[in-house]
Design a protein around this motif. Sequence first.
Motif, PDB file in Angstrom:
ATOM      1  N   ASP A   1       0.693   4.762   1.453  1.00  0.00           N
ATOM      2  CA  ASP A   1       0.380   5.873   2.292  1.00  0.00           C
ATOM      3  C   ASP A   1       1.539   6.405   1.754  1.00  0.00           C
ATOM      4  O   ASP A   1       3.046   6.181   0.696  1.00  0.00           O
ATOM      5  CB  ASP A   1       1.400   5.296   3.603  1.00  0.00           C
TER       6      ASP A   1
ATOM      7  N   ARG B   1       1.495  -0.558  10.344  1.00  0.00           N
ATOM      8  CA  ARG B   1      -0.027  -0.986  10.731  1.00  0.00           C
ATOM      9  C   ARG B   1      -0.509  -1.321  10.114  1.00  0.00           C
ATOM     10  O   ARG B   1      -0.501  -1.182   9.152  1.00  0.00           O
ATOM     11  CB  ARG B   1       0.215   0.731  11.491  1.00  0.00           C
TER      12      ARG B   1
ATOM     13  N   SER C   1      -3.915   0.576   9.853  1.00  0.00           N
ATOM     14  CA  SER C   1      -4.631   1.656  10.239  1.00  0.00           C
ATOM     15  C   SER C   1      -6.086   1.556   9.923  1.00  0.00           C
ATOM     16  O   SER C   1      -6.661   1.944   8.965  1.00  0.00           O
ATOM     17  CB  SER C   1      -3.731   2.212   9.512  1.00  0.00           C
TER      18      SER C   1
ATOM     19  N   ASN D   1      -9.505   9.499   7.618  1.00  0.00           N
ATOM     20  CA  ASN D   1      -9.268  10.221   7.714  1.00  0.00           C
ATOM     21  C   ASN D   1      -9.684  11.679   7.007  1.00  0.00           C
ATOM     22  O   ASN D   1      -9.454  13.051   6.504  1.00  0.00           O
ATOM     23  CB  ASN D   1      -8.947  10.307   5.910  1.00  0.00           C
TER      24      ASN D   1
ATOM     25  N   TYR E   1      -5.931   0.402  -0.288  1.00  0.00           N
ATOM     26  CA  TYR E   1      -6.723   2.153   0.141  1.00  0.00           C
ATOM     27  C   TYR E   1      -6.815   3.153  -0.381  1.00  0.00           C
ATOM     28  O   TYR E   1      -5.796   3.718  -0.228  1.00  0.00           O
ATOM     29  CB  TYR E   1      -6.256   2.052   1.979  1.00  0.00           C
ATOM     30  N   GLY E   2      -7.988   4.113  -0.151  1.00  0.00           N
ATOM     31  CA  GLY E   2      -8.051   5.536  -0.838  1.00  0.00           C
ATOM     32  C   GLY E   2      -8.170   6.453   0.085  1.00  0.00           C
ATOM     33  O   GLY E   2      -7.582   7.513  -0.057  1.00  0.00           O
ATOM     34  N   PHE E   3      -9.099   6.277   1.202  1.00  0.00           N
ATOM     35  CA  PHE E   3     -10.277   7.402   1.773  1.00  0.00           C
ATOM     36  C   PHE E   3     -10.005   6.463   2.979  1.00  0.00           C
ATOM     37  O   PHE E   3     -10.390   5.794   2.845  1.00  0.00           O
ATOM     38  CB  PHE E   3     -11.118   7.887   1.520  1.00  0.00           C
ATOM     39  N   SER E   4      -9.770   6.164   4.296  1.00  0.00           N
ATOM     40  CA  SER E   4      -9.946   5.606   5.310  1.00  0.00           C
ATOM     41  C   SER E   4     -11.221   6.257   6.134  1.00  0.00           C
ATOM     42  O   SER E   4     -10.924   7.641   5.731  1.00  0.00           O
ATOM     43  CB  SER E   4      -8.697   5.905   6.332  1.00  0.00           C
TER      44      SER E   4
ATOM     45  N   ARG F   1      -8.693  15.290   9.305  1.00  0.00           N
ATOM     46  CA  ARG F   1      -7.439  16.075   7.985  1.00  0.00           C
ATOM     47  C   ARG F   1      -8.351  17.094   8.184  1.00  0.00           C
ATOM     48  O   ARG F   1      -9.823  18.117   7.779  1.00  0.00           O
ATOM     49  CB  ARG F   1      -7.549  14.980   6.406  1.00  0.00           C
TER      50      ARG F   1
ATOM     51  N   ARG G   1       2.168  -2.188   2.100  1.00  0.00           N
ATOM     52  CA  ARG G   1       1.838  -0.449   2.854  1.00  0.00           C
ATOM     53  C   ARG G   1       3.149  -0.194   2.429  1.00  0.00           C
ATOM     54  O   ARG G   1       4.669  -0.027   2.568  1.00  0.00           O
ATOM     55  CB  ARG G   1       1.736  -0.686   4.198  1.00  0.00           C
TER      56      ARG G   1
HETATM   57  C1  IPE Z   1      -4.197   4.425   5.976  1.00  0.00           C
HETATM   58  O1  IPE Z   1      -3.284   6.118   5.829  1.00  0.00           O
HETATM   59  C2  IPE Z   1      -5.328   4.490   5.200  1.00  0.00           C
HETATM   60  C3  IPE Z   1      -5.414   5.163   3.781  1.00  0.00           C
HETATM   61  C4  IPE Z   1      -3.918   5.270   3.180  1.00  0.00           C
HETATM   62  C5  IPE Z   1      -6.525   6.006   2.493  1.00  0.00           C
HETATM   63  P1  IPE Z   1      -3.139   6.984   7.028  1.00  0.00           P
HETATM   64  O2  IPE Z   1      -2.118   8.024   7.042  1.00  0.00           O
HETATM   65  O3  IPE Z   1      -4.132   7.517   7.521  1.00  0.00           O
HETATM   66  O4  IPE Z   1      -3.112   6.429   7.769  1.00  0.00           O
HETATM   67  P2  IPE Z   1      -2.288   6.501   9.496  1.00  0.00           P
HETATM   68  O5  IPE Z   1      -2.839   7.914  10.078  1.00  0.00           O
HETATM   69  O6  IPE Z   1      -0.743   7.115   9.337  1.00  0.00           O
HETATM   70  O7  IPE Z   1      -1.790   5.352  10.698  1.00  0.00           O
END
Ligand code: IPE
Length: 249
Positions: free
Chosen positions: A27, A201, A203, A75, A69-72, A78, A195
């Motif tokens: 992140d 968190r 996420s 996401n 974690y590359g893309f949730s 966005r 993280r």
């Molecule tokens: C988590 O980060 C997702 C990835 C690292 C791919 P985010 O930036 O999307 O998480 P939030 O929105 O701060 O919880």
Amino acid sequence: MPDTRAAAEAAGLNPDRIPVHIAIIMDGNGRWARERGEDRLFGHWEGYRALMRTVYAADALGVRYLTVYGFSSENWQRPKEEVDGLMGLMLFAMQAEIDELEENQIRVLFSGRIHELIPELQEEFASDMRRTAHFDRMTFHLAINYGGRAEIVDAVRVLATKVRDEALDPNTIDECDISAHLYCPDLPDPDLLIRTAGELRLSNFLLWETAYSEIYVTPICWPDFGRDALILAIQEYQKRIRKFGKVVE
Ligand code: IPE
Ligand code: IPE
Ligand code: MG
């Protein structure tokens, strides 16, 4: 083969307590870019460089599994320009890196709802996995269009279908059955969850698998991550006492 024990010792780490599986929430790309007056995508491209540094550093230290974690699944919300940029970056990155990953005998694994991604990415991922499937040195696992809740939903759907088809007795379903139906049943649960960028968190990352992971949060943004930051995280991990609910004297 490089001597991972010697590398760990040289880095001030106990080679007998290297986390087998490290998971990372990468992140802070956007904040890192903003601090430099650049746009968010610039931060993601620097994040890609940080990722490759981290993969090879982890491999050299003897980490067996690295999940990032590359893309949730969240996401997608966005701006379209950022989402498209991230998809293009992932395609470019895998095309650019796969030869070197293969030369280093690193197995590449992707998980998440991959079938919802653009066909070019699906094909690239399938080919990368095929090319590296036989390696067992280190597994580099990229979670893309991944959600921890979606992963559990997908597992429940398969289990429910088996019950419907009378291939499974619901009264016998246990935690092992759930684990066995997640995206990567052959991966052990993460020992260490890192993280970057300070947020406290999950996420929606690896909700089931991190039940007993040690959590380490660093304030540094992902594009600044690399070998030194990884070693600091592992040093901190090696000070932790893992109890798994038991009494440890
Ligand atoms: C988590 O980060 C997702 C990835 C690292 C791919 P985010 O930036 O999307 O998480 P939030 O929105 O701060 O919880
Ligand atoms: C993480 O960096 C990368 C992805 C979520 C794809 P962010 O883009 O979330 O960076 P911040 O949190 O906005 O700084
Ligand atoms: Mg973020």
